[in-house]
Design a protein around this motif. Structure first.
Motif, mmCIF file in Angstrom:
data_model
loop_
_atom_site.group_PDB
_atom_site.id
_atom_site.type_symbol
_atom_site.label_atom_id
_atom_site.label_comp_id
_atom_site.label_asym_id
_atom_site.label_seq_id
_atom_site.Cartn_x
_atom_site.Cartn_y
_atom_site.Cartn_z
ATOM 1 N N TRP A 216 -8.582 5.739 -6.581
ATOM 2 C CA TRP A 216 -8.867 4.630 -7.506
ATOM 3 C C TRP A 216 -7.746 4.434 -8.519
ATOM 4 O O TRP A 216 -7.616 3.371 -9.099
ATOM 5 N N ASP A 217 -6.926 5.482 -8.753
ATOM 6 C CA ASP A 217 -5.796 5.337 -9.685
ATOM 7 C C ASP A 217 -4.678 4.503 -9.061
ATOM 8 O O ASP A 217 -3.914 3.852 -9.776
ATOM 9 N N THR A 218 -4.532 4.594 -7.727
ATOM 10 C CA THR A 218 -3.314 4.069 -7.083
ATOM 11 C C THR A 218 -3.544 2.914 -6.104
ATOM 12 O O THR A 218 -2.566 2.286 -5.694
ATOM 13 N N ALA A 219 -4.817 2.651 -5.729
ATOM 14 C CA ALA A 219 -5.064 1.666 -4.653
ATOM 15 C C ALA A 219 -4.430 0.315 -4.984
ATOM 16 O O ALA A 219 -3.626 -0.215 -4.207
ATOM 17 N N ALA A 220 -4.776 -0.242 -6.130
ATOM 18 C CA ALA A 220 -4.249 -1.567 -6.495
ATOM 19 C C ALA A 220 -2.762 -1.485 -6.818
ATOM 20 O O ALA A 220 -1.952 -2.298 -6.346
ATOM 21 N N GLY A 221 -2.385 -0.497 -7.609
ATOM 22 C CA GLY A 221 -1.004 -0.401 -8.099
ATOM 23 C C GLY A 221 0.016 -0.189 -6.996
ATOM 24 O O GLY A 221 1.133 -0.694 -7.071
ATOM 25 N N LYS A 222 -0.374 0.560 -5.965
ATOM 26 C CA LYS A 222 0.550 0.787 -4.845
ATOM 27 C C LYS A 222 0.981 -0.554 -4.238
ATOM 28 O O LYS A 222 2.160 -0.819 -4.032
ATOM 29 N N LEU A 223 0.006 -1.417 -3.960
ATOM 30 C CA LEU A 223 0.329 -2.717 -3.357
ATOM 31 C C LEU A 223 1.127 -3.582 -4.337
ATOM 32 O O LEU A 223 2.066 -4.290 -3.941
ATOM 33 N N ILE A 224 0.782 -3.509 -5.617
ATOM 34 C CA ILE A 224 1.481 -4.329 -6.622
ATOM 35 C C ILE A 224 2.960 -3.923 -6.676
ATOM 36 O O ILE A 224 3.847 -4.782 -6.725
ATOM 37 N N VAL A 225 3.243 -2.625 -6.617
ATOM 38 C CA VAL A 225 4.650 -2.170 -6.594
ATOM 39 C C VAL A 225 5.338 -2.647 -5.314
ATOM 40 O O VAL A 225 6.438 -3.221 -5.350
#
Ligand code: IPD
Ligand code: CA
Ligand code: CA
Length: 269
Positions: A216-225
């Motif tokens: 949950w910490d990285t799911a959205a942010g990974k794609l955004i990066v």
């Protein structure tokens, strides 16, 4: 992967709606006050985490009742199988929130058979919303974003974070923090991994590493990066899984140097 534009847009619309509702709940609690409980010695949970999670899950399950939903506080909210999985941090930055430090967010990612389709991170105190759709780039408040062009770590602003077992384990990232502090222009610790990733995406940071993050910490942010031209791997420079343990995210240009420095620090002793 056969996902139509219409479907991607519908998923994104619901993710944004749910994040905005979660964000408004966090803002309400920040103003009126909230109860705090301890999950462990320094790992807190507040009424706001729980209320935000419930509201977000309600919005998603009304729009997509057949999809799986995983959220930090209650884990899996669904019992059925589905190729779609929503992965939610209803309040990333709980320690900041509990202390009134205005750096926290709601993070929502949508995965399809293991591939991230949509990522949304909403920072309610700055009114900033980061959105990425697979193959269609990333935006901050609807304006396309891109990673920085900083070429080497000597000129870079890096960020990291520490897991809640920092007091009790030897592999607690403090050695890495000290070493990067001596080799970069500066080091920061925001206390929210999703913001760390989004700030890589829009060029405010050049590189980020952390151990023991959760999906949950990285799911959205990974794609955004990735959709803003950045690179996300594990500490070895290999493909990163949100279900894995170690993460490096960067503008791509400082990535190999970060892999090498981490390897050097972690294999010396
Ligand atoms: C935490 C934050 C923090 C990171 C921790 C996470 P939470 O999430 O993202 O930056 O260093 O590892 O657990 O508990 O505030 O949702
Ligand atoms: Ca989190
Ligand atoms: Ca959280």
């Amino acid at each position: 992967m056969k996902i139509s534009h219409t479907e991607l847009n519908n998923l994104t619309k619901t993710a944004i709606e749910a994040a905005q509702l979660g964000g408004s709940i966090l803002t309400d609690y920040a103003q009126k006050g909230f109860e705090i409980q301890k999950k462990s010695e320094i790992n807190l949970v507040t009424e706001a985490d729980l209320a935000s999670e419930k509201a977000i899950v309600d919005v998603i399950s009304q729009s997509f009742p057949s999809h799986q939903i995983l959220a930090e506080e209650k884990g899996l909210h669904t019992t059925h199988e589905s190729p779609y999985k929503w992965i939610i941090d209803p309040l990333d930055g709980t320690t900041n929130f509990a202390h009134g430090f205005p750096m926290y967010n709601v993070s929502i990612g949508v995965e399809y058979e293991g591939t991230m389709l949509v990522g949304v991170v909403l920072d309610p105190t700055r009114n900033e919303i980061f959105v990425a759709r697979n193959g269609q780039g990333a935006t901050l408040n609807n304006i396309p974003i891109h990673v920085s062009t900083t070429p080497k770590i000597g000129d870079a602003l890096l960020v990291t974070g520490f897991a809640y077992d920092v007091h009790t384990v030897a592999d607690n990232n403090l050695k890495e923090f000290c070493e990067f502090s001596l080799r970069t222009r500066g080091m920061r610790r925001t206390g929210t991994a999703a913001i760390d990733l989004c700030y890589i995406a829009c060029g405010r940071f050049d590189g980020f590493w952390e151990l023991k993050l959760n999906p949950w910490d990285t799911a959205a942010g990974k794609l955004i990066v990735q959709e803003s031209g950045g690179k996300v791997t594990n500490y070895k420079g290999e493909s990163f899984s949100i279900y894995g343990q170690d993460l490096i995210a960067s503008n791509g240009l400082v990535h190999d140097e970060m892999v090498a420095v981490l390897d050097e620090i972690r294999t010396s002793d």
